[in-house]
Design an enzyme around this catalytic site. Structure first.
Site, PDB file in Angstrom:
ATOM      1  CE  LYS A  83     -13.750  -8.215  -5.239  1.00 52.38           C
ATOM      2  NZ  LYS A  83     -14.894  -8.989  -4.937  1.00 52.38           N
ATOM      3  CG  ASP A  96      -4.548   0.319  14.241  1.00 50.49           C
ATOM      4  OD1 ASP A  96      -5.652  -0.004  14.687  1.00 50.49           O
ATOM      5  OD2 ASP A  96      -3.489  -0.279  14.506  1.00 50.49           O
TER       6      ASP A  96
END
Length: 507
Positions: free
Chosen positions: A427, A432
Site C-alpha cells: 500500500k 512528484d
C-alpha cells in the site's frame, strides 16, 4: 479435495461463520415473529425510523451512511435492530477512561527532542499543511534525525528482523494483523524467547480474526506461558458482536523504541513466498531508526493500554539513539472511532497537491466518492495518475468491485495496471519525487472506516526514491488495463458487480 474439505471443517473461521449465520437467522425470525404474530410491527418500524435519524445525524462518511440508510429502508422492520447490533462505533465508558488515563501518563513535552515542524515548513512548504493536518488529527508530529531503509522484497525484511532482534536490550513490541505459525514466525519466536530469558520486555498484540486460520485458538495464552506478554485483539466470539468489524490491521515491530518496521507485510510464510497461494506475493516494508520511532511506540502503548491496561512510566520508552537526518518522517495512525479517516484525507491531499504524477499500489481499489473524485480531477488536470492492483485476487468479491471501478477511472484518464506475476499487497503512494506514504491502509472502506491502521509520510527522504524505483520495476511486469478488458457483458455478472458495489462499504 477431501483433505481441503476436512481442513475447512476443522478451522475456527468455518464454525464462526456457521454460528453467526444461525444467530442472524434466529434473530430475523424472532423479530418477524414478534412483529406479525405479537403485534410489535409498529414498535420495530419506529425503531428503524429512529435509527435512520441516528445514521443521518452521525458524523460518518456519506458512503457509509448511504449503505445503512438503504439497508434500513429496504428492511423497515429488521433494519433498525440490525444497525443496533452491528454498527456501534462508540467507545465504551471503560475504554474512554483508559484512554484519558494513558494521555495523562504521557511524558511532558520537555522530554522530547525538537520535532521537525519548522524544518518541513522551511524545506518542503508544499507538504507542511499535510504534516500539520496529521499532527492536529492524531497528535503525532513529523521528525528529522531519522534513518530509513526500504525493503523491496519480503525475504529481506524477515532476515533483517531476525538480525536486529539479537540487539534488543530493553523491549520488543509487536503488533500485527496476522501471525502465522511456520518457518519465519517460528524463527522469530525462537529469538524472542531468548530475549525473554535475558530480561527483555517482549509484548505481542495480534488480531484474532486476522490470525484465525494461521495460529491455534488462545495462542496468546500459549505465548504468555512462555514468558511473552501477549493478547489477542478483539477476540472472536461465537455470538453477534457490534465490535466484530473493528480489526487491528496495523503492523509494528518496535525494538527498544529506537528501531521499528512497518509496511504491508504480516508475520506469516505466504508474505515471503514460502507458501504460494495467489502467484508471487508482492509486498514491502520500511525500517525506521531514530526519533520518528516514538510515534510507533506511542501507537503501540496506546493500544496496549486499551487491551491490557497496564500502568507504566512511559518516559522509559523514548528513543535513545541519535541518527542522521533522512528527510522528514511522520508515522500516524487511524482508528474506527474518530470522525474521519486520516489516511484517506492525506491521500486526497497528496493527489490534489501533485503537479506531475501520483502513483499508487493497493490490493483493493474500492474508493469512496471523495477519493474517486480526487483521482478523476487530478487525471483531468494533466497529472499522471497510475494505480497498480493485483491480477490474482485473494478475495474474488472485492476483485469484482475493484474492476468495476476501473472503467470510470479509465474514462477520466487514470491508468490502471494489474500486477501480472501474482498478488499485489503493498500500500504505497508517491507524488512528484517529493513525498511518499508507506503503510497498512488499503483503498477500501474497511481500512478507511473500520480498522485500526497506520501509515508513514516521507517527505524529501531516500524512501521516496526507493519507492519510485519499486514502482518502475513493478510497472515493467504489470499490464495496463483497458475498458474492453474489464467490461462485463454477462447480465448476471453485471448485476453481481452492481450489487457488490452498493454494499462495498460493508466489506
Amino acid at each position: 479435495m477431501l483433505r481441503k474439505l476436512l481442513k475447512a471443517l476443522t478451522q475456527r473461521l468455518f464454525w464462526f461463520v456457521i454460528f453467526m449465520a444461525i444467530q442472524f437467522g434466529l434473530l430475523l425470525y424472532v423479530v418477524l415473529w414478534a412483529s406479525y404474530a405479537k403485534g410489535f410491527y409498529l414498535a420495530f418500524s419506529l425503531l428503524s425510523v429512529l435509527m435512520l435519524f441516528v445514521v443521518f445525524t452521525r458524523p460518518e462518511k456519506p458512503a457509509y451512511k448511504m449503505v445503512w440508510m438503504f439497508l434500513i429502508g429496504i428492511l423497515p422492520v429488521f433494519g433498525g435492530v440490525l444497525y443496533l447490533m452491528m454498527a456501534n462505533k462508540k467507545l465504551g465508558y471503560f475504554s474512554r477512561k483508559k484512554t484519558r488515563k494513558f494521555l495523562k501518563a504521557l511524558p511532558d513535552e520537555s522530554a522530547f527532542p525538537e520535532t521537525a515542524e519548522a524544518g518541513i515548513s522551511e524545506k518542503a512548504p508544499e507538504y507542511s499543511h499535510i504534516s500539520t493536518y496529521i499532527r492536529n488529527k492524531t497528535g503525532l508530529p513529523a521528525w528529522g534525525n531519522t534513518e530509513c531503509e526500504y525493503f523491496y522484497y519480503s525475504e529481506e525484511f524477515f532476515h533483517d528482523v531476525l538480525r536486529e532482534i539479537k540487539n534488543a536490550k530493553r523491549f520488543i513490541f509487536i503488533e500485527y494483523f496476522i501471525i502465522g505459525e511456520g518457518k519465519w514466525w517460528n524463527r522469530i519466536l525462537e529469538e524472542l524467547l531468548k530475549k525473554v530469558s535475558e530480561g527483555v520486555d517482549v509484548r505481542v498484540i495480534y488480531d484474532d480474526m486476522g490470525s484465525i486460520n494461521s495460529i491455534p485458538a488462545h495462542y496468546d495464552a500459549t505465548l504468555r506461558s512462555k514468558g511473552i506478554k501477549a493478547v489477542a485483539f478483539n477476540p472472536v466470539k461465537l455470538h453477534i458482536n457490534p465490535r466484530l468489524n473493528f480489526r487491528d490491521h496495523r503492523k509494528i515491530f518496535d525494538i527498544d523504541g529506537n528501531l521499528c518496521y512497518t509496511g504491508g507485510l504480516n508475520l506469516a510464510d505466504e508474505y515471503a513466498n514460502d507458501e504460494i497461494r495467489f502467484g508471487y506475493w508482492k509486498d514491502n516494508a520500511v525500517k525506521i531508526r531514530g526519533e520518528a520511532v516514538w510515534n510507533f511506540t506511542y501507537m503501540f502503548l496506546e493500544m496496549w493500554n486499551g487491551v491490557w491496561g497496564e500502568e507504566e512510566n512511559l518516559e522509559r520508552y523514548l528513543p535513545s539513539v541519535s541518527c542522521q537526518e533522512d528527510g522528514f518522517v511522520q508515522p500516524f495512525g487511524d482508528n474506527p472511532f474518530d470522525d474521519s479517516s486520516t489516511a484517506e484525507d492525506v491521500y486526497i491531499q497528496m493527489i490534489a497537491n501533485a503537479k506531475r504524477y501520483v502513483w499508487i499500489t493497493t490490493p483493493y481499489l474500492v474508493p469512496d466518492d471523495q477519493m474517486m473524485g480526487a483521482l478523476k480531477i487530478a487525471a483531468a488536470s494533466g497529472v499522471d495518475v497510475r494505480i497498480i492492483t493485483p491480477h490474482y485476487p485473494d478475495k474474488k468479491t472485492v476483485f469484482e468491485v475493484s474492476r468495476s471501478n476501473y472503467i470510470p477511472l479509465i474514462d477520466a484518464g487514470v491508468k490502471i495496471f494489474e500486477y501480472m506475476p501474482g498478488f499485489m499487497h503493498s500500500k504505497t503512494f508517491i507524488a512528484d519525487d517529493e513525498a511518499a506514504v508507506v503503510g497498512t491502509t488499503n483503498i477500501d472502506y474497511r481500512s478507511f472506516y473500520l480498522h485500526y491502521e497506520l501509515s508513514v509520510l516521507f517527505v524529501r527522504s531516500s524512501i521516496v526514491k526507493a519507492v519510485k524505483e519499486d514502482f518502475l520495476k513493478t510497472f515493467a511486469v504489470s499490464e495496463e488495463m483497458t475498458k474492453s478488458m474489464v467490461t462485463v457483458r454477462n447480465p448476471v455478472r453485471r448485476f453481481i458487480r452492481y450489487f457488490l458495489r452498493l454494499f462495498s462499504p460493508a466489506f
